[in-house]
Design an enzyme around this catalytic site. Structure first.
Site, PDB file in Angstrom:
ATOM      1  CG  HIS A   1      -1.843   1.185   1.252  1.00  0.00           C
ATOM      2  ND1 HIS A   1      -2.798   1.413   0.275  1.00  0.00           N
ATOM      3  CD2 HIS A   1      -1.947   2.225   2.116  1.00  0.00           C
ATOM      4  CE1 HIS A   1      -3.458   2.526   0.551  1.00  0.00           C
ATOM      5  NE2 HIS A   1      -2.966   3.034   1.658  1.00  0.00           N
ATOM      6  CB  CYS A   2       3.776   2.257   1.780  1.00  0.00           C
ATOM      7  SG  CYS A   2       2.801   2.217   3.299  1.00  0.00           S
ATOM      8  CB  ILE A   3       6.948   1.114  -1.941  1.00  0.00           C
ATOM      9  CG1 ILE A   3       7.393   0.730  -0.529  1.00  0.00           C
ATOM     10  CG2 ILE A   3       8.161   1.578  -2.747  1.00  0.00           C
ATOM     11  CD1 ILE A   3       7.951   1.865   0.274  1.00  0.00           C
TER      12      ILE A   3
ATOM     13  CG  ASP B   1       3.143   6.202   0.627  1.00  0.00           C
ATOM     14  OD1 ASP B   1       1.919   6.090   0.369  1.00  0.00           O
ATOM     15  OD2 ASP B   1       3.676   5.676   1.619  1.00  0.00           O
TER      16      ASP B   1
END
Length: 454
Positions: A284-286, A289
């Site tokens: 979900h992040c890299i 974001d």
């Protein structure tokens, strides 16, 4: 104290009294969003001795939690059931109970739109859900990764429409989540927590709450600074992964093994940090974001060219991998992808977990099938594909059994996720051709002419 304890009024003027409640573990914690961030945080707060109420719109998930069941593989059912039985934790869909907690911590998704722009709908809807239930003395903390300024520019105006003022009537802060699902070395309580607040009192209160939960807090000057810290951490990783992915392509043309290069380079005791290539970015992040910052930068007439280029490289990796599969089939079997049968090994975005969010394996399956191949998958952690925002057509597909007879039926096996539960020697022996994007075979000590690194 039970998580369902009766209301206890608090006001913004009694900061010392609230700090006393924290010190005596009578401070009630509410967490909105019971997923990969919310559940570990709730269990950490329970273990620290605080009563916790979890809020979620998913009634099925709430019921499962209240039965003491875990839906996340790396979180033991025993941990949830113990907290439930001891009445330190419970879940609810009744957001009116927000009035009864002292801290409201928000851990909801912050995805991208199809145009790769920030989608703050979950954050905004949550803020609007909180607003009519906001009372004096509440601490509200956002943990969801977002662009610098979200807490001040999006959340505070929604809350202040109630007539209550941040810093005077309620406290507002940002503390970025730092979860790494499946990491055996670091959990919520052992990872330092960055904390930024809207004013000194908000910072003091949020810092006291997290200071009671984690090994160390890192106070910063503002919520925007704390938001920038999280983006910087993930952009650092995204850019370095893009670098080694590009080096993989270049060195591959030269006949040089990028994994051997990295293993040798990391012996240098300074000036080098190893990052590893793969079939694309997941989680979900890299993958998400960095685009929150590139989008926000445009407001200041700045083009984040370096970050955007890294995004382009990482986004292109699944296409590059599929080209390698086609090339390997052509050279080894005299055929292309059209009509070929490919078994994708691993559908989770990283090894040893069941999380498929933004997994490059999903994109690989779609690309393979667009070029005429039949693509199945095996994943010991994902028996059936869930519905996702980007790959809804794949929902419901089931993991095929992993036997020598079944593997032998495929023209190629594509290792997309290097789960440790897989018997790689047996896999290679049974397969006609193996395309390895994770260096899993070499790490298992296997060398064979049928293995192609990609």
């Amino acid at each position: 104290m039970s998580a369902s304890a009766p209301p206890r009024p608090a006001t913004a003027s009694d900061l010392p009294a609230q700090l006393t409640l924290i010190a005596t573990k009578r401070y009630r914690v509410g967490i909105i969003g019971l997923g990969y961030v919310g559940i570990p945080l709730a269990l950490t707060a329970c273990k620290a001795g605080f009563p916790v109420v979890g809020f979620d719109i998913d009634a099925q998930r709430v019921a499962q939690i209240n039965r003491g069941e875990s839906f996340i593989k790396h979180i033991p059912t025993e941990a949830i059931s113990a907290a439930i039985k001891e009445e330190r934790f419970r879940a609810t869909t009744n957001f009116d109970e927000l009035r009864d907690v002292d801290a409201i911590i928000i851990a909801v998704p912050t995805p991208l739109t199809k145009h790769r722009e920030p989608d703050l709908s979950y954050v905004e809807n949550t803020a609007r859900t909180i607003a009519p239930r906001l009372r004096k003395g509440h601490l509200v903390v956002l943990e969801s990764t977002t662009w610098p300024g979200t807490t001040d520019e999006i959340m505070r105006p929604i809350f202040e429409q109630t007539g209550l003022k941040s810093g005077k009537d309620f406290y507002l802060a940002f503390s970025p989540e730092r979860e790494d699902p499946g990491n055996p070395d670091f959990g919520t309580s052992t990872i330092p927590k960055v904390v930024g607040g809207d004013g000194p009192d908000a910072l003091a209160l949020a810092n006291a709450v997290y200071g009671a939960l984690v090994v160390k807090t890192v106070p910063v000057s503002s919520s925007a600074t704390a938001e920038a810290v999280k983006l910087t951490e993930n952009i650092f990783r995204a850019v370095n992964i893009a670098l080694v992915n590009e080096l993989k392509v270049i060195y591959g043309k030269m006949g040089i093994d990028i994994w051997e290069v990295i293993d040798a380079a990391k012996t240098k005791p300074f000036g080098f940090m190893p990052f590893y290539p793969g079939p694309g970015l997941g989680g979900h992040c890299i993958p998400i974001d960095p685009f929150y910052l590139t989008w926000k930068a445009r407001e200041f007439d700045v083009t984040a060219r370096f970050i955007e280029l890294a995004g382009e490289i990482n986004t292109a990796m699944p296409h590059w991998v599929v080209d390698r599969v086609a090339e390997a089939l052509d050279r080894r079997q005299g055929r292309g992808l059209n009509g070929a049968r490919v078994l994708v090994m691993g559908i989770a975005y990283k090894k040893n977990i069941e999380d498929t969010r933004e997994s490059p394996a999903l994109k690989l399956i779609e690309l393979l099938e667009e070029r005429g191949a039949t693509a199945d998958y095996h994943d010991p952690y994902v028996p059936e594909l869930p519905r996702t925002r980007k790959h809804g057509s794949l929902a419901g597909r089931a993991s095929v059994p992993l036997t020598a007879e079944i593997v032998a039926r495929y023209d190629a096996v594509l290792i997309a996720t290097d789960h440790e539960a897989v018997d790689y020697p047996a896999l290679v022996e049974a397969a006609q051709l193996v395309i390895d994007t994770r260096n899993a075979c070499a790490r298992a000590g296997i060398t064979h002419s049928k293995i192609i690194k990609a």
